[in-house]
Write a protein that holds these residues in place. Sequence first.
Motif, short mmCIF file in Angstrom:
data_model
loop_
_atom_site.label_atom_id
_atom_site.label_comp_id
_atom_site.label_asym_id
_atom_site.label_seq_id
_atom_site.Cartn_x
_atom_site.Cartn_y
_atom_site.Cartn_z
N ASN A 61 15.12 -9.01 9.01
CA ASN A 61 15.68 -10.29 9.46
C ASN A 61 15.91 -10.39 10.96
N ASP A 62 15.07 -9.73 11.75
CA ASP A 62 15.28 -9.80 13.20
C ASP A 62 14.55 -10.97 13.87
N LYS A 63 13.75 -11.71 13.09
CA LYS A 63 12.99 -12.87 13.57
C LYS A 63 11.96 -12.49 14.62
N LYS A 64 11.59 -11.20 14.69
CA LYS A 64 10.60 -10.74 15.68
C LYS A 64 9.52 -9.90 15.01
N SER A 65 9.93 -8.87 14.30
CA SER A 65 8.95 -7.97 13.68
C SER A 65 8.67 -8.42 12.24
N PHE A 66 7.43 -8.20 11.81
CA PHE A 66 7.07 -8.62 10.46
C PHE A 66 5.83 -7.90 9.98
N PHE A 67 5.68 -7.85 8.68
CA PHE A 67 4.47 -7.37 8.03
C PHE A 67 3.70 -8.60 7.55
N GLN A 68 2.39 -8.46 7.57
CA GLN A 68 1.52 -9.56 7.16
C GLN A 68 0.42 -9.01 6.25
N VAL A 69 0.20 -9.65 5.13
CA VAL A 69 -0.89 -9.28 4.24
C VAL A 69 -1.76 -10.51 4.05
N ILE A 70 -3.05 -10.38 4.38
CA ILE A 70 -4.02 -11.46 4.23
C ILE A 70 -4.97 -11.07 3.10
N VAL A 71 -5.19 -11.98 2.16
CA VAL A 71 -6.13 -11.74 1.07
C VAL A 71 -7.01 -12.98 0.96
N ASN A 72 -8.34 -12.77 1.01
CA ASN A 72 -9.22 -13.92 0.86
C ASN A 72 -9.57 -14.15 -0.61
N ALA A 73 -10.30 -15.21 -0.87
CA ALA A 73 -10.63 -15.60 -2.24
C ALA A 73 -11.57 -14.62 -2.93
N GLU A 79 -4.02 -5.74 6.25
CA GLU A 79 -2.58 -5.50 6.36
C GLU A 79 -2.23 -5.28 7.83
N LEU A 80 -1.17 -5.92 8.28
CA LEU A 80 -0.78 -5.84 9.68
C LEU A 80 0.73 -5.66 9.82
N LYS A 81 1.12 -5.03 10.90
CA LYS A 81 2.53 -4.91 11.31
C LYS A 81 2.60 -5.46 12.71
N ASP A 82 3.29 -6.57 12.90
CA ASP A 82 3.40 -7.23 14.21
C ASP A 82 2.03 -7.47 14.84
N GLY A 83 1.04 -7.83 14.03
CA GLY A 83 -0.29 -8.17 14.53
C GLY A 83 -1.25 -7.01 14.65
N ALA A 84 -0.80 -5.78 14.45
CA ALA A 84 -1.67 -4.61 14.54
C ALA A 84 -1.96 -4.08 13.13
N ALA A 85 -3.18 -3.62 12.93
CA ALA A 85 -3.57 -3.10 11.62
C ALA A 85 -2.65 -1.96 11.19
N CYS A 86 -2.34 -1.92 9.92
CA CYS A 86 -1.53 -0.84 9.35
C CYS A 86 -1.96 -0.65 7.89
N LYS A 87 -1.41 0.36 7.26
CA LYS A 87 -1.73 0.63 5.86
C LYS A 87 -0.45 0.52 5.04
N LEU A 88 -0.38 -0.54 4.25
CA LEU A 88 0.80 -0.76 3.42
C LEU A 88 0.58 -0.33 1.98
N GLY A 89 -0.66 -0.14 1.60
CA GLY A 89 -0.95 0.22 0.22
C GLY A 89 -0.87 -0.95 -0.74
N THR A 90 -1.05 -2.16 -0.22
CA THR A 90 -1.03 -3.36 -1.06
C THR A 90 -2.18 -3.32 -2.06
N LYS A 91 -1.87 -3.61 -3.30
CA LYS A 91 -2.91 -3.79 -4.31
C LYS A 91 -3.10 -5.29 -4.46
N ALA A 92 -4.36 -5.73 -4.36
CA ALA A 92 -4.63 -7.17 -4.42
C ALA A 92 -5.93 -7.43 -5.17
N MET A 93 -5.94 -8.57 -5.84
CA MET A 93 -7.16 -9.02 -6.50
C MET A 93 -7.19 -10.54 -6.48
N ALA A 94 -8.39 -11.08 -6.52
CA ALA A 94 -8.57 -12.53 -6.54
C ALA A 94 -9.52 -12.89 -7.67
N THR A 95 -9.29 -14.03 -8.27
CA THR A 95 -10.19 -14.55 -9.30
C THR A 95 -10.48 -16.00 -8.98
#
Length: 164
Positions: A61-73, A79-95
């Motif tokens: 809740n600092d309104k500055k740092s954040f994680f971002q996960v983008i998943v396309n169709a 996966e990003l941390k403050d705009g830089a690539a990172c590894k979060l281990g997100t599992k994702a799928m699209a249908t």
Amino acid sequence: MARKESTKELYQAGTAARVFYDDKNIYLGIRCTEKVRQSPQISGGAIWNDDEVEVYLDCNNDKKSFFQVIVNAKGEKMELKDGAACKLGTKAMATFSKGNGWTVEMAIPYAKLNVPAPVKGTQWRFNICRYRPKGKGFEAELITWAPLEKRFNEPKNFGKVLFK
């Protein structure tokens, strides 16, 4: 001058999301309805140019740092941390369902977010966004849960999610 709008064009797409959590992950299901396109647009390049969804998590809740996960169709993720690539281990799928749109499901583990599992009363700053590329008969759309000013990654304008 009066502005003319076509309701036909206003309701070509919709976005709905559900958020759940347990002691290991935060889970998201995002439904992107699509009445016009017969299939999602996938550029073969950067996934943020495709039909895609983005999840933003400001866990401290600092309104500055954040994680971002983008998943396309297609289910490709970034996966990003403050705009830089990172590894979060997100599992994702699209249908994709022709004539109905596409759905993304994801599980983001707390371990890589460097936070404990939320307990009742925990609050994070949060946003879910959808990018819908320009198509025949409509301009590109930036769709967000929390209102933003210019772009998706505005942590000061993210909404708040309260864990119950």
